[in-house]
Design an enzyme around this catalytic site. Structure first.
Site, PDB file in Angstrom:
ATOM      1  N   CYS A 150       0.799  -1.233   0.000  1.00  0.00           N
ATOM      2  CA  CYS A 150       0.000   0.000   0.000  1.00  0.00           C
ATOM      3  C   CYS A 150       0.826   1.275   0.000  1.00  0.00           C
ATOM      4  CB  CYS A 150      -0.882   0.069   1.243  1.00  0.00           C
ATOM      5  SG  CYS A 150      -2.085  -1.231   1.399  1.00  0.00           S
ATOM      6  N   VAL A 259      16.732 -27.341  10.687  1.00  0.00           N
ATOM      7  CA  VAL A 259      17.209 -26.296  11.588  1.00  0.00           C
ATOM      8  C   VAL A 259      16.225 -25.125  11.534  1.00  0.00           C
ATOM      9  CG1 VAL A 259      19.066 -24.685  12.122  1.00  0.00           C
ATOM     10  CG2 VAL A 259      19.605 -27.001  11.385  1.00  0.00           C
ATOM     11  N   GLU A 263      13.324 -24.530   4.153  1.00  0.00           N
ATOM     12  CA  GLU A 263      13.203 -25.300   2.910  1.00  0.00           C
ATOM     13  C   GLU A 263      12.164 -26.412   3.082  1.00  0.00           C
ATOM     14  OE1 GLU A 263      13.594 -26.410  -0.890  1.00  0.00           O
ATOM     15  OE2 GLU A 263      14.571 -24.669  -0.013  1.00  0.00           O
ATOM     16  N   ILE A 264      12.336 -27.229   4.135  1.00  0.00           N
ATOM     17  CA  ILE A 264      11.418 -28.350   4.375  1.00  0.00           C
ATOM     18  C   ILE A 264       9.985 -27.825   4.587  1.00  0.00           C
ATOM     19  CG2 ILE A 264      10.864 -30.252   5.964  1.00  0.00           C
ATOM     20  CD1 ILE A 264      13.287 -30.821   4.203  1.00  0.00           C
ATOM     21  N   PHE A 337      20.625 -12.178   0.308  1.00  0.00           N
ATOM     22  CA  PHE A 337      20.112 -13.555   0.415  1.00  0.00           C
ATOM     23  C   PHE A 337      18.651 -13.616   0.823  1.00  0.00           C
ATOM     24  CE2 PHE A 337      19.268 -17.497   2.561  1.00  0.00           C
ATOM     25  CZ  PHE A 337      19.886 -18.419   1.751  1.00  0.00           C
ATOM     26  N   GLU A 803     -12.933  -6.754  -6.341  1.00  0.00           N
ATOM     27  CA  GLU A 803     -14.122  -6.091  -6.876  1.00  0.00           C
ATOM     28  C   GLU A 803     -15.128  -7.104  -7.414  1.00  0.00           C
ATOM     29  OE1 GLU A 803     -15.357  -2.908 -10.336  1.00  0.00           O
ATOM     30  OE2 GLU A 803     -13.335  -2.784  -9.544  1.00  0.00           O
ATOM     31  N   ARG A 881     -11.679   1.885 -21.136  1.00  0.00           N
ATOM     32  CA  ARG A 881     -10.870   2.909 -20.456  1.00  0.00           C
ATOM     33  C   ARG A 881      -9.507   3.044 -21.138  1.00  0.00           C
ATOM     34  NH1 ARG A 881     -10.621   6.267 -15.756  1.00  0.00           N
ATOM     35  NH2 ARG A 881     -12.747   5.798 -15.124  1.00  0.00           N
ATOM     36  N   PHE A 915      -7.254   0.313 -14.200  1.00  0.00           N
ATOM     37  CA  PHE A 915      -8.340  -0.267 -15.005  1.00  0.00           C
ATOM     38  C   PHE A 915      -8.179  -0.051 -16.512  1.00  0.00           C
ATOM     39  CE2 PHE A 915     -12.955  -0.897 -15.970  1.00  0.00           C
ATOM     40  CZ  PHE A 915     -13.178  -2.007 -15.186  1.00  0.00           C
ATOM     41  N   GLU A1262      -6.236   6.013  -8.243  1.00  0.00           N
ATOM     42  CA  GLU A1262      -5.599   5.421  -9.426  1.00  0.00           C
ATOM     43  C   GLU A1262      -4.677   6.363 -10.206  1.00  0.00           C
ATOM     44  OE1 GLU A1262      -8.877   2.459 -11.201  1.00  0.00           O
ATOM     45  OE2 GLU A1262      -9.671   4.383 -10.599  1.00  0.00           O
TER      46      GLU A1262
END
Length: 1333
Positions: A150, A259, A263-264, A337, A803, A881, A915, A1262
């Site tokens: 935001c 650890v 990943e797991i 990383f 929407e 639009r 839009f 917008e």
């Protein structure tokens, strides 16, 4: 064996869990078991930081308590034995007192939708616990693992900067261009006061923080014993000694060692893998030790990346420079990383053993010859990591019963040089496209090569070493000849097959050469400093900047706005920078989002079952496996719908697919179970067989197969044929704009509660569209709309994605609640949300523009094609639009624009901030930039020359009134010092061969209102209670844009009472009916007016009581009115007048008014890697008389950064079969803190009241988004400068650059001797990894 008890602390309270399930994450436990809903689920993969919490534990090696931040979505509760957890609720609340971190992010406007705020707060809080007076760099580093969609990040940094040493002041650093002392004084500008007052902040007092639980401190010397936790499917064993660990590994060779679970955790959640035995080795001293030996530093395999980073930084500070070359390489990789939350738990050993082909560290370890110690019961060996260590995809030489004990990272030697490089889609926390480690060792005192190692990730199914190339070069000299041979050999050795996973073949191959060239130059530079008389090349000074590793200055920013007029009463809040009314509750985790609502006793969880094929007949659905999952209740499908299965804005959709599916992610049914975890397993158990049908995926496919919705739409004005015949010059071309995922931090969520009588049902939904949510559910259930109530408290972001597409979830959940008669909840996982809900429309434009030598445009024809997906949804409005905005701000006498909707087998694309407008305008600026180049004129001159003037008619024949754009343009040129900086950029480009800067200024004109007149209606309801308090309700929903805050300001000014007396609770269909969706930027305009009308009704009724008692208070008048009695409840209604347009006659008024803005941006690109950095952006935006400058500036910055994502970073990848490959933050990149312009200046245009909206304000949601195109065209400007110096490659002056301008597109456009070596032929019948949709 009996399971052990898990003991940990949460916010100082002891938690004893007798049945700890290894599959339960800390996040699920906090939210469901402990009812602490402040910690949010944003992605489930550790990529967004919304679930950040602080862990504290006693560290036996350091003999002290350590605090670190982690992602709760990946932390298994079983790993928390004897750990203290602190969540956002544990540091402060609005009920007691806010913590300074919470207070400052709220008051500095750093919380809009608020869904990311608790995570931001906890990242910053953890930093302050470790470092009460941090530097600005440490602050940026601390929040690098957190995403926000935001704010555009600026206000968050500005709020947190108040904790920095010297308030983040650089102390007059001469080299920092953003230093406040280096700013040129401009007496024209009246500085606006800051958007917040720092003097009123609670001071930070680190002595007041909660203490570490004494009970855990007492346990620190107790011997640790093995723990065992048994779950439904998984056993977790915490080993206490190395011997225990090796015995366990011998008993369970297939067990995984975990650890950090980074990943797991992802493999189990997203790849549906099951590991029945998990062993956790984090307590074992040998695996955590760090030893400084004679040849290098040895790290235990369970050492976290944060601890490795810290140790290496300390070593670099102490040791002579020649010994730390490798350490610097490792740090350069660790720097990008991941966020602190990942680095503080992920282990160095886990990183090696995961054996990812794109690992950032393994190429570095391989190139430096790191030594690995591998042990098992009875054996111990030390091997050097070389090209044999990874025998295949995700395989290593470590056997099933062995474990990696430690890794020794060597000191570098005299005459040895080392570099590490990485390039990704986004610098921070991203998975590399190519990563490498490079090392050279010279014979003593010479530049004769003794050893050369070039190791790469991202170029094969494992980490590889370019041995063929390096072996040839031994005993050669470090000179130009070597450079040419190595680059030619690398291009030959590192080939990629045309269908290689990850695609981007030429880019990846070019990077390997570019990286070596950077290494070559870096070594030359270092040799030059030692200055021996030997045979090595000299470094060309214009090449020097290619050797610099990325660094950026501390951020700087300025906001200008107009203060309220002198005489305005203190109580009159309109025009004041009031913080978002819910910001403090958002910062303390008290603000309730849909999924934060407490669970009902008998509540069920729903999970959608979706298609894996783009276009196919459904042959059979088998739910027998799903039924075996514990807690399974039922499966629902089209056969269960009591009313109509037909749905969608144009009734061209189904609630559930019947007989056939038309996209991957098409909803076929849903499973209902007792918990979300069981629902996920049950959904995987539903087996569907298909018969494939031919699928259309891309816009080109659709054009070729004539696959369109509806007929073509066009706008035409003037005489096109005549225009082209009169033109001096005609340019034609094609331009593609990629789509964009909304990536609101809160995914789609619905809770449906059946009421048990007369078909009544209550739905709590995260939606922008209560009316369609209500009518779709009523239609599906076959009941009248008056039985369905839809309620929205707030959303964690919307941007158009909620929407219409929110209804695909809410309708399914309502059916499950109807069928089971129980409350049902569903919050989509991030991967489901991205797959199912569609995004911004990709556009393809074919344009032809005619113009005079002077740059004046005389004729334009553009054919627009948008990829609508598998249903019409809002695609027609988006196309229209785009046509309305195909002129952007330019007067074109002869013009024709057409629009087609491509019918494809993709999830239906939908509304997204702007839009279609941004796409239409980007196409306009694209051909405009080509006109300027063709004429050889400065781009800003050609743009200004073609700009509309006050009173002109647009191509759709609407008259421009209140045309403030020329003012915005002139102000932006002046404040950005455009002409001075233009010459500075040209000078920089002459002095730097491999780095280039670009500068561009872009205007925007955005039409405000729905183009369908009936959509511009708004209702409001006001209740005044006898104590004088006011409950305000209107049809708009709050999604972070500050609508409720502005509406309270409007009501406060209209009623002349303080805002403390007014409250907005929620938006619901039973208070204001038949509401338009909260979209199109018009909501402050229309709801503000409706509220104003309702306030006038109330005031009129109170008039007689005021007359009777002129000196009375508001409460007196209200009480008198009640006793008279007079109604103290009123509705207000407003509809924008005179809106309506006909495409047939090209006449009418599609827009109520226009919003204008101008942005100037400067960027720097690295021509070798395609990386770019945003140096500075200046924006001047016309928002009329701002209702709330803080909110409006927040909207401008947030929209701009979202647009920057759209045009430079965010790229959706689809397989040729139409399956979305980018389904989460690991593969889909939105901007982070490090991407925003280093210098960001926003100015709201002064003295520009808008007579067409409430209190002279203007819409702001917008319009600013498109201004980010200034970055896109600044990049194009920089690429043009790079191409101009390589005249030998036969390049055309006009070149194509599609959007987004990713590193791949930038690098490939900077054609040079390296790109020409990497041209890849793709055979006709080859199936690429991904296609452009």
């Amino acid at each position: 064996m009996t399971a052990d008890e898990l003991v940990f602390f949460v916010n100082g309270r002891k938690v004893v869990e007798k049945n700890a399930d290894p599959e339960t994450t800390l996040l699920a436990y906090l939210r469901r078991k402990l009812g602490l809903s402040g910690t949010k689920l944003g992605c489930g993969e550790g990529g967004c930081g919304a679930c950040t919490v602080m862990l504290s534990k006693y560290d036996h090696l350091q003999n002290k308590i350590v605090h670190f931040s982690v992602n709760a979505c990946l932390a298994p509760i079983c790993s928390l034995h004897h750990v203290a957890v602190t969540t956002v609720e544990g540091i402060g609340s609005t009920k007691s007192r806010l913590h300074p971190v919470q207070e400052r992010i709220a008051k500095c406007h750093g919380s809009q939708c608020g869904f990311c705020t608790p995570g931001m707060v906890m990242s910053m809080y953890t930093l302050l616990r470790n470092e009460p007076k941090p530097t600005m760099e440490e602050i940026e580093d601390a929040v690098e693992g957190n995403l926000c969609r935001c704010t555009g990040y600026r206000p968050i940094l500005q709020g947190f900067r108040t904790f920095a040493r010297d308030g983040g002041c650089c102390g007059g650093n001469k080299d920092n261009p953003n230093c406040c002392m280096n700013q040129k004084k401009d007496h024209m500008v009246i500085l606006s006061p800051s958007l917040f007052n720092t003097e009123k902040f609670i001071p930070m007092d680190s002595t007041q923080e909660p203490i570490f639980p004494p009970e855990l401190l007492r346990l620190k010397d107790a011997p640790q014993k093995q723990l065992r936790f048994e779950g439904e499917r998984v056993t977790w064993i915490q080993a206490a000694t190395l011997k225990e660990l090796l015995d366990l590994k011998a008993q369970h060779p297939e067990a995984k060692l975990v650890v950090g679970n980074t990943e797991i955790g992802i493999e189990t959640k997203f790849k549906n893998k099951l590991f029945p035995v998990i062993i956790c080795p984090t307590w074992i001293p040998e695996l955590n030790s760090v030893e400084h030996g004679p040849e290098g530093i040895t790290f235990g395999a369970a050492c976290t990346l944060s601890s490795v980073e810290k140790t290496l930084q300390e070593a670099i500070a102490k040791l002579p420079a020649h010994k730390t070359e490798v350490f610097k390489g490792v740090l350069e990789q660790l720097r990008w990383f991941g966020g602190k939350q990942v680095k503080s738990v992920a282990s160095v050993g886990g990183n090696i053993i995961t054996a990812s082909p794109i690992s950032d560290l393994n190429p570095v370890f391989m190139a430096c010859g790191a030594k690995l110690t591998i042990v098992s019961r009875g054996t111990r060996k030390t091997i050097q990591m070389d090209h044999t260590f990874f025998p295949g995809y995700r395989k290593t030489l470590v056997g099933p019963e062995e474990i990696l004990l430690s890794i020794e990272i060597p000191y570098s030697r005299e005459g040895e040089f080392f570099s590490a490089f990485k390039q990704a889609s986004r610098r921070e926390d991203d998975i590399a496209k190519v990563t490498c480690g490079m090392r050279v060792l010279f014979e003593p005192g010479t530049t004769h090569i003794k050893e050369l190692a070039l190791c790469f990730g991202g170029m094969a199914d494992r980490t590889i070493s370019a041995l063929k190339t390096t072996r040839k070069q031994l005993s050669h000299f470090w000179n130009e000849k070597l450079l040419q041979e190595v680059t030619a050999d690398l291009a030959e050795e590192l080939k990629l097959s045309p269908d290689a996973p990850g695609g981007m073949l030429e880019f990846r191959r070019t990077l390997t050469l570019s990286f070596f060239f950077k290494f070559y130059l870096t070594v030359l530079q270092k040799l030059g400093q030692q200055d021996s008389e030997d045979k090595f090349g000299r470094l060309d000074p214009t090449f020097a900047s290619a050797t610099l590793v990325f660094q950026k200055d501390p951020p700087a920013n300025v906001q200008f706005y107009q203060e309220v007029p002198k005489g305005q009463s203190e109580d009159d809040m309109v025009g004041r920078p009031l913080p978002h009314l819910a910001a403090a509750m958002q910062a303390s985790g008290e603000a309730v989002y849909c999924d934060d609502m407490p669970r009902y006793d008998n509540e069920l969880s729903l999970r959608l079952v979706t298609s894996t094929r783009a276009h196919a007949k459904i042959k059979s659905i088998d739910i027998s496996e799903a039924q075996k999952v514990p807690g399974f209740v039922c499966f629902i499908s089209a056969d269960d719908v009591p009313g109509s299965n037909e749905t969608g804005i144009f009734n061209d959709e189904t609630v559930f697919a019947k007989d056939k599916v038309t996209c991957v992610g098409h909803i076929i049914g849903a499973v209902v179970t007792d918990t979300p975890e069981h629902a996920q397993r049950a959904a995987q158990g539903v087996k569907i067989t298909y018969e494939d049908l031919p699928a259309i995926i891309t816009i080109e496919d659709a054009i070729k197969n004539n696959s369109f919705y509806r007929h073509e739409v066009k706008i035409e004005k003037g005489d096109l044929k005549k225009g082209f015949s009169e033109a001096d010059n005609v340019v034609a071309g094609e331009f593609y704009i990629g789509g964009q995922d909304h990536f609101y931090l809160e995914t789609q969520c619905t809770i449906a509660v059946p009421k048990g009588e007369a078909g009544e049902m209550e739905l709590f939904v995260s939606t922008q569209n209560t009316m369609k949510t209500q009518s779709f559910v009523a239609n599906m259930l076959g009941v009248p709309a008056n039985r369905i109530v839809v309620r929205v408290k707030r959303m964690g972001g919307g941007f158009g994605g909620k929407e219409t597409r929110s209804t695909v979830v809410s309708t399914a959940v309502a059916l499950a609640a109807y069928k089971t008669g129980r409350p049902v909840r569903c919050m989509l996982d991030r991967d489901e949300d991205m797959l199912i809900t569609g995004g911004r429309h990709p556009f393809l434009a074919r344009y032809k523009v005619g113009f005079m030598k002077t740059g004046v445009i005389v004729a334009l024809e553009v054919n627009h094609y948008n990829n609508a997906g598998n249903t019409v949804d809002l695609s027609d409005g988006v196309r229209k639009r785009a046509l309305f905005h195909m002129d952007n701000c330019y007067k074109i006498p002869n013009i024709r624009g057409t629009g087609r909707l491509c019918k494809t087998n993709l999830a239906s694309n939908t509304a997204f901030r702007g839009f279609g407008g941004p796409q239409g305008m980007l196409i306009a600026e694209y051909w405009m930039s080509e006109v300027a180049v063709t004429c050889g004129l400065p781009a800003e001159e050609v743009r200004r020359k073609n700009m509309y003037q006050e009173g002109d008619l647009t191509h759709f024949n609407q008259k421009l009134e209140g045309f403030t754009l020329p003012r915005c343009w002139d102000e932006c040129l002046a404040s950005s010092q455009y002409h001075v900086r233009r010459s500075e950029v040209d000078k920089f480009n002459r002095e730097n061969y491999w780095k280039k800067r670009g500068l561009c200024i872009i205007p925007t004109k955005f039409g405000i209102s729905y183009t369908s007149h009936y959509m511009n209606q708004a209702g409001a309801l006001i209740h005044v209670y006898t104590d004088g308090s006011v409950l305000l309700t209107h049809g708009g929903t709050e999604m972070g844009q500050g609508l409720h805050t502005k509406m309270v300001q409007v009501a406060s000014t209209a009623l002349k009472i303080p805002i403390s007396k007014i409250y907005i609770s929620e938006t619901s269909t039973n208070t204001v009916p038949n509401t338009s969706p909260t979209a199109a930027s018009v909501n402050s305009d229309i709801y503000g007016q409706a509220i104003y009308e309702a306030c006038q009704t109330i005031l009129k009724r109170l008039e007689p009581f005021k007359k009777n008692n002129p000196s009375g208070s508001w409460e007196d008048w209200v009480k008198a009115a009640y006793e008279y009695p007079v109604s103290l409840s009123a509705t207000g209604f407003y509809n924008i007048p005179n809106i309506g347009y006909s495409f047939e006659t090209n006449s009418g008024t599609p827009f109520h008014y226009f919003s204008f803005g101008v942005a100037c941006s400067e960027v720097e690109i690295d021509c070798l890697t395609g990386d770019h950095k945003n140096i500075r952006t200046d924006i001047v935006m016309d928002v009329g008389c701002s209702l709330n400058p803080a909110i409006d500036i927040g909207q401008v910055e947030g929209a701009f950064v979202q647009g920057m994502g759209l045009f430079t970073i965010e790229e959706l990848h689809y397989s040729p079969e139409g399956s979305l490959l980018t389904r989460g933050p690991s593969t889909y990149k939105i901007p982070r803190f490090g991407n925003i312009p280093i210098e960001f200046r926003v100015s709201l245009l002064r003295d520009s009241p808008n007579k067409k909206a409430i209190y002279a304000s203007k819409a702001v949601g917008e319009p600013p988004l498109f201004l980010a195109a200034s970055i896109f065209f600044a990049i194009k400007d920089a690429i043009r400068a790079a191409r101009a110096q390589h005249t030998d490659h036969g390049m055309k002056e006009l070149f194509r650059l599609d959007s987004p301008a990713t590193p791949e597109k930038i690098r490939n456009a900077c054609i040079d001797k390296f790109t020409t070596l990497c041209v890849t032929d793709v055979p006709e019948n080859c199936k690429p990894w991904s296609v452009r949709v």
